[in-house]
Design an enzyme around this catalytic site. Sequence first.
Site, PDB file in Angstrom:
ATOM      1  N   TYR A 144     -85.066  51.190  23.576  1.00 24.39           N
ATOM      2  CA  TYR A 144     -84.934  51.169  22.439  1.00 24.39           C
ATOM      3  C   TYR A 144     -85.845  50.024  21.566  1.00 24.39           C
ATOM      4  O   TYR A 144     -85.837  49.321  20.607  1.00 24.39           O
ATOM      5  CB  TYR A 144     -83.945  49.346  22.615  1.00 24.39           C
ATOM      6  N   ASP A 169     -76.853  57.073  38.857  1.00 22.10           N
ATOM      7  CA  ASP A 169     -75.591  57.864  38.577  1.00 22.10           C
ATOM      8  C   ASP A 169     -74.728  57.385  40.105  1.00 22.10           C
ATOM      9  O   ASP A 169     -73.583  57.718  40.475  1.00 22.10           O
ATOM     10  CB  ASP A 169     -75.578  59.728  38.963  1.00 22.10           C
ATOM     11  N   ASP A 180     -70.912  48.062  30.668  1.00 25.13           N
ATOM     12  CA  ASP A 180     -69.561  48.380  29.535  1.00 25.13           C
ATOM     13  C   ASP A 180     -68.447  49.282  30.920  1.00 25.13           C
ATOM     14  O   ASP A 180     -67.439  48.411  30.339  1.00 25.13           O
ATOM     15  CB  ASP A 180     -69.779  49.871  28.747  1.00 25.13           C
ATOM     16  N   ASP A 189     -77.282  49.177  29.405  1.00 23.74           N
ATOM     17  CA  ASP A 189     -76.320  48.828  28.753  1.00 23.74           C
ATOM     18  C   ASP A 189     -74.606  49.978  29.106  1.00 23.74           C
ATOM     19  O   ASP A 189     -73.611  49.357  28.992  1.00 23.74           O
ATOM     20  CB  ASP A 189     -77.023  49.682  27.350  1.00 23.74           C
ATOM     21  N   LYS A 234     -83.020  54.813  37.630  1.00 23.70           N
ATOM     22  CA  LYS A 234     -83.362  56.665  38.263  1.00 23.70           C
ATOM     23  C   LYS A 234     -85.190  56.648  38.330  1.00 23.70           C
ATOM     24  O   LYS A 234     -85.703  58.183  37.966  1.00 23.70           O
ATOM     25  CB  LYS A 234     -83.035  57.334  36.600  1.00 23.70           C
TER      26      LYS A 234
END
Length: 344
Positions: free
Chosen positions: A132, A212, A240, A236, A179
């Site tokens: 970001y 994952d 959620d 992020d 990851k």
Amino acid sequence: MRRIAVIPGDGIGPEVTAEALRTLHAVAPDLEFDVLDHVNADRYLATGTALSDDDFARVASCDGALLGAVGDPRVTSPDYARDVLLRLRFELDLYINHRPAQLLHDRLSPLRDQDRRPIDCTVVRENTEGPYVGVGGALRVGTPHETAIDTEVSTYRGVRRAMEFAFARATRSVCLVDKANAVPHNGTLWQRCFREAAALRPDLPTRHLYVDAAVMLLVQDPTAFDVIVANNAHGDVLSDLTAQLAGGPGTAASANLNPRTGYALCEPVHGSAPDLAGTGRANPLAAVLSAALLLDCAGRAEQAERIRTAVRTVVRDLRCTADLGGSLTTSGAGAAVRDALHGE
């Protein structure tokens, strides 16, 4: 903390923020508010200015901030939201995004297995690095050969201080989510910092999951998680997911923090929801709970807990908006929280 900057923003932001401020005043009448109600999409569309230097100085001069929502369907460029929210995060060095997720009532969980519904965990998201930061670019835009590059940036300093916060918050366990099997350079740095932080808390169970696998296990049994620490992008998404497992965005609060300076910018995570603006159907509880987080950050834990207890009471009694099973309007749900405060 005595003086709070308030940016109501766009869409339902002004409506839910108004209820949060009334609730704050009910439990902490000594607080002062500097309301920047001109920082919104209307001004951006008229002038091209999202957050002026004077606006930023006003926010920075306060002890903390409460944000309603940023976003408007008339604004197609991401620059507006970046110039408000990301500017505040980056320039105030709000390097932690703290997203607690706690189920307020059993009926709000989307999970079938009742024993696995009561999620009570926190996502600690590194808030000022990752993909970001805006490092990258595009070549041959609009052609069949268009090439776009966004670079993920991690620093030892940035990752280390996120780990310090995560381990300080944890009481049961810490789970690193990354990851690293596909993004090895960032992953190696994150895992090094994770091991160093874990070595200072040998009493605390730890585990590592690829993102994952973490998503699948969170849906399978969210009660198995205490504190999850992740980079900006993974955090992020995961936060959620945990918000939805705890009842949806209508109750999801967040805090952007600099634990070293004590500055906190708190906000509901539901966005501006322009389709609900002006209808009286917006749920104010996420904004109210964000105000409670702001009190927590100010060392006013007793006042914060009073708000959370009142919120749990109105949700239990169905004195809430339709998305949580009630029939109240935005202002009615806010008033119900304050009635619960008075009736405590």
